[in-house]
Write a protein that holds these residues in place. Structure first.
Motif, mmCIF file in Angstrom:
data_model
loop_
_atom_site.group_PDB
_atom_site.id
_atom_site.type_symbol
_atom_site.label_atom_id
_atom_site.label_comp_id
_atom_site.label_asym_id
_atom_site.label_seq_id
_atom_site.Cartn_x
_atom_site.Cartn_y
_atom_site.Cartn_z
ATOM 1 N N ILE A 87 41.244 27.560 35.192
ATOM 2 C CA ILE A 87 39.942 28.010 35.040
ATOM 3 C C ILE A 87 39.306 28.565 36.259
ATOM 4 O O ILE A 87 38.691 29.395 36.311
ATOM 5 C CB ILE A 87 39.359 27.282 34.296
ATOM 6 N N ARG A 88 39.312 27.582 37.429
ATOM 7 C CA ARG A 88 38.499 27.822 38.523
ATOM 8 C C ARG A 88 39.373 29.115 39.249
ATOM 9 O O ARG A 88 38.620 29.911 39.669
ATOM 10 C CB ARG A 88 38.920 26.641 39.414
ATOM 11 N N LEU A 89 40.632 29.099 39.109
ATOM 12 C CA LEU A 89 41.515 30.325 39.679
ATOM 13 C C LEU A 89 41.154 31.603 38.919
ATOM 14 O O LEU A 89 40.772 32.460 39.669
ATOM 15 C CB LEU A 89 42.977 29.828 39.639
ATOM 16 N N LEU A 90 40.859 31.642 37.699
ATOM 17 C CA LEU A 90 40.545 32.699 36.875
ATOM 18 C C LEU A 90 39.264 33.201 37.169
ATOM 19 O O LEU A 90 38.937 34.175 37.429
ATOM 20 C CB LEU A 90 40.621 32.337 35.399
ATOM 21 N N LEU A 91 38.202 32.334 37.343
ATOM 22 C CA LEU A 91 36.860 32.564 37.907
ATOM 23 C C LEU A 91 36.666 33.270 39.265
ATOM 24 O O LEU A 91 36.196 34.195 39.306
ATOM 25 C CB LEU A 91 36.181 31.313 37.541
ATOM 26 N N GLY A 92 37.571 32.446 40.207
ATOM 27 C CA GLY A 92 37.456 32.976 41.366
ATOM 28 C C GLY A 92 37.909 34.445 41.546
ATOM 29 O O GLY A 92 37.681 35.487 41.915
ATOM 30 N N PHE A 93 39.243 34.831 40.789
ATOM 31 C CA PHE A 93 39.825 36.062 40.472
ATOM 32 C C PHE A 93 38.799 36.953 40.071
ATOM 33 O O PHE A 93 38.551 38.343 40.539
ATOM 34 C CB PHE A 93 40.963 35.889 39.943
ATOM 35 N N GLY A 94 38.152 36.593 38.916
ATOM 36 C CA GLY A 94 37.285 37.594 38.310
ATOM 37 C C GLY A 94 36.020 37.905 39.140
ATOM 38 O O GLY A 94 35.551 39.100 39.134
ATOM 39 N N PHE A 95 35.320 36.974 39.799
ATOM 40 C CA PHE A 95 34.201 37.139 40.537
ATOM 41 C C PHE A 95 34.540 37.662 41.924
ATOM 42 O O PHE A 95 33.875 38.553 42.247
ATOM 43 C CB PHE A 95 33.507 35.848 40.657
ATOM 44 N N ARG A 96 35.363 37.173 42.629
ATOM 45 C CA ARG A 96 35.738 37.526 43.964
ATOM 46 C C ARG A 96 36.837 39.124 43.688
ATOM 47 O O ARG A 96 36.298 40.160 44.591
ATOM 48 C CB ARG A 96 36.471 36.758 44.830
ATOM 49 N N SER A 97 37.547 38.949 43.277
ATOM 50 C CA SER A 97 38.503 40.217 43.391
ATOM 51 C C SER A 97 37.994 41.191 42.270
ATOM 52 O O SER A 97 38.248 42.617 42.684
ATOM 53 C CB SER A 97 39.836 39.797 42.764
ATOM 54 N N LEU A 98 37.430 41.228 40.980
ATOM 55 C CA LEU A 98 37.058 42.120 40.219
ATOM 56 C C LEU A 98 35.756 42.417 40.164
ATOM 57 O O LEU A 98 34.971 43.316 39.724
ATOM 58 C CB LEU A 98 37.529 41.473 38.778
ATOM 59 N N GLY A 99 34.852 41.807 40.654
ATOM 60 C CA GLY A 99 33.404 41.793 41.083
ATOM 61 C C GLY A 99 32.558 41.527 39.702
ATOM 62 O O GLY A 99 31.493 42.341 39.655
ATOM 63 N N PRO A 137 40.036 18.768 25.217
ATOM 64 C CA PRO A 137 40.541 19.021 26.443
ATOM 65 C C PRO A 137 40.146 20.661 27.099
ATOM 66 O O PRO A 137 39.705 20.425 28.239
ATOM 67 C CB PRO A 137 42.103 19.134 26.253
ATOM 68 N N ALA A 138 39.986 21.398 26.267
ATOM 69 C CA ALA A 138 39.551 22.894 26.814
ATOM 70 C C ALA A 138 38.120 22.674 27.277
ATOM 71 O O ALA A 138 37.581 23.098 28.195
ATOM 72 C CB ALA A 138 39.690 23.942 25.692
ATOM 73 N N GLN A 139 37.403 21.998 26.468
ATOM 74 C CA GLN A 139 35.813 21.734 26.674
ATOM 75 C C GLN A 139 35.838 20.920 28.118
ATOM 76 O O GLN A 139 34.875 21.570 28.794
ATOM 77 C CB GLN A 139 35.274 20.662 25.417
ATOM 78 N N LEU A 140 36.540 19.918 28.429
ATOM 79 C CA LEU A 140 36.486 19.222 29.405
ATOM 80 C C LEU A 140 36.791 20.116 30.641
ATOM 81 O O LEU A 140 36.227 20.043 31.672
ATOM 82 C CB LEU A 140 37.308 18.000 29.534
ATOM 83 N N ALA A 141 37.964 20.927 30.590
ATOM 84 C CA ALA A 141 38.626 21.771 31.652
ATOM 85 C C ALA A 141 37.453 22.892 32.014
ATOM 86 O O ALA A 141 36.867 22.979 33.144
ATOM 87 C CB ALA A 141 39.757 22.453 31.187
ATOM 88 N N MET A 142 36.510 23.405 30.964
ATOM 89 C CA MET A 142 35.582 24.398 31.180
ATOM 90 C C MET A 142 34.565 23.727 31.906
ATOM 91 O O MET A 142 34.128 24.193 32.913
ATOM 92 C CB MET A 142 35.262 25.140 29.837
ATOM 93 N N LEU A 143 34.074 22.636 31.331
ATOM 94 C CA LEU A 143 32.749 22.067 31.995
ATOM 95 C C LEU A 143 33.165 21.692 33.516
ATOM 96 O O LEU A 143 32.421 21.890 34.396
ATOM 97 C CB LEU A 143 32.289 20.847 31.111
ATOM 98 N N THR A 144 34.245 20.908 33.610
ATOM 99 C CA THR A 144 34.703 20.367 34.900
ATOM 100 C C THR A 144 34.785 21.575 35.920
ATOM 101 O O THR A 144 34.404 21.531 36.981
ATOM 102 C CB THR A 144 35.798 19.610 34.954
ATOM 103 N N ALA A 145 35.306 22.964 35.547
ATOM 104 C CA ALA A 145 35.297 24.119 36.415
ATOM 105 C C ALA A 145 34.103 24.539 36.477
ATOM 106 O O ALA A 145 34.058 25.552 37.452
ATOM 107 C CB ALA A 145 36.314 25.076 35.751
ATOM 108 N N GLY A 146 33.003 24.231 35.960
ATOM 109 C CA GLY A 146 31.731 24.770 36.406
ATOM 110 C C GLY A 146 31.204 25.687 35.399
ATOM 111 O O GLY A 146 30.300 26.381 35.761
ATOM 112 N N MET A 147 31.797 25.804 33.961
ATOM 113 C CA MET A 147 31.342 26.771 33.069
ATOM 114 C C MET A 147 30.278 25.874 32.258
ATOM 115 O O MET A 147 30.298 24.616 32.244
ATOM 116 C CB MET A 147 32.607 27.208 32.135
ATOM 117 N N ILE A 148 29.357 26.753 31.623
ATOM 118 C CA ILE A 148 28.238 26.252 30.976
ATOM 119 C C ILE A 148 28.596 26.225 29.422
ATOM 120 O O ILE A 148 28.831 27.429 28.921
ATOM 121 C CB ILE A 148 26.880 26.749 31.348
ATOM 122 N N GLU A 149 28.266 25.197 28.608
ATOM 123 C CA GLU A 149 28.309 25.441 27.106
ATOM 124 C C GLU A 149 27.205 26.257 26.602
ATOM 125 O O GLU A 149 26.041 25.811 26.622
ATOM 126 C CB GLU A 149 28.767 24.137 26.416
#
Length: 184
Positions: free
Chosen positions: A114-126, A140-152
């Protein structure tokens, strides 16, 4: 065409190709890996069709769909799949989704992905906003998203028609400014 090749500490992302069909079938065709997805396990032919559609979408201008093979950095084996779909009506917003082989679960790979996807989307795609929806039962998806910095953000009732019937979705999102502040 914008070809994707992103390398992180523990994972890589690259465009899918026809040689990935068997590896992706290990995810899309696996009952455990698709348990929280809105479809039954896919056949090998269905996965080949998904890859062909993704390859065609990669050539589109503007490109809106990124179906990416998730690879381990050492041996470059495909261990998962990631999807980023830029919204046509809101081109600064995208939805993400992901799947990993069950033998990769429980190691923090989902959070890294998720962190890699966020970095790609924000940095590479603007992009300005990236969001994802999960099954309420997929802790597990909830925990991964929250830990990666996403907000519910909340629940969308009867959002997805899954094989067992209608199910809700829990939406998580990240905004570029908030995400950048996490990196400081």
């Amino acid at each position: 065409m914008h070809c994707v090749n992103v390398v992180g500490e523990r994972l890589g992302l690259r465009d899918v190709n026809l040689s990935d069909v068997d590896a992706l079938h290990a995810i899309y065709g696996n009952r455990a890996a698709t348990e929280h997805l809105p479809f039954n396990p896919r056949s090998l032919d269905e996965v080949a069709g998904i890859v062909e559609e993704a390859m065609a979408a990669a050539a589109a201008e503007p490109r809106r769909l990124y179906l990416l093979a998730v690879t381990d950095p050492d041996q470059h084996n495909v261990i998962g799949v990631a999807r980023l779909h830029v919204e046509a009506d809101h081109p600064h917003s995208a939805e993400i989704g992901l799947g990993l082989r069950p033998d990769q679960w429980g190691r923090g790979i989902g959070t890294d992905l998720i962190r890699l996807l966020l970095g790609f989307g924000f940095r590479s795609l603007g992009l300005h906003r990236i969001w994802g929806a999960r099954s309420p039962a997929n802790i597990p998806a909830q925990l991964a998203m929250l830990t990666a910095g996403m907000i519910e953000e909340g629940r969308i009732r009867h959002h997805v028609l899954a094989p067992e019937g209608w199910r809700d979705s829990i939406v998580h999102s990240a905004i570029v400014d908030e995400w950048n502040s996490l990196l400081l």
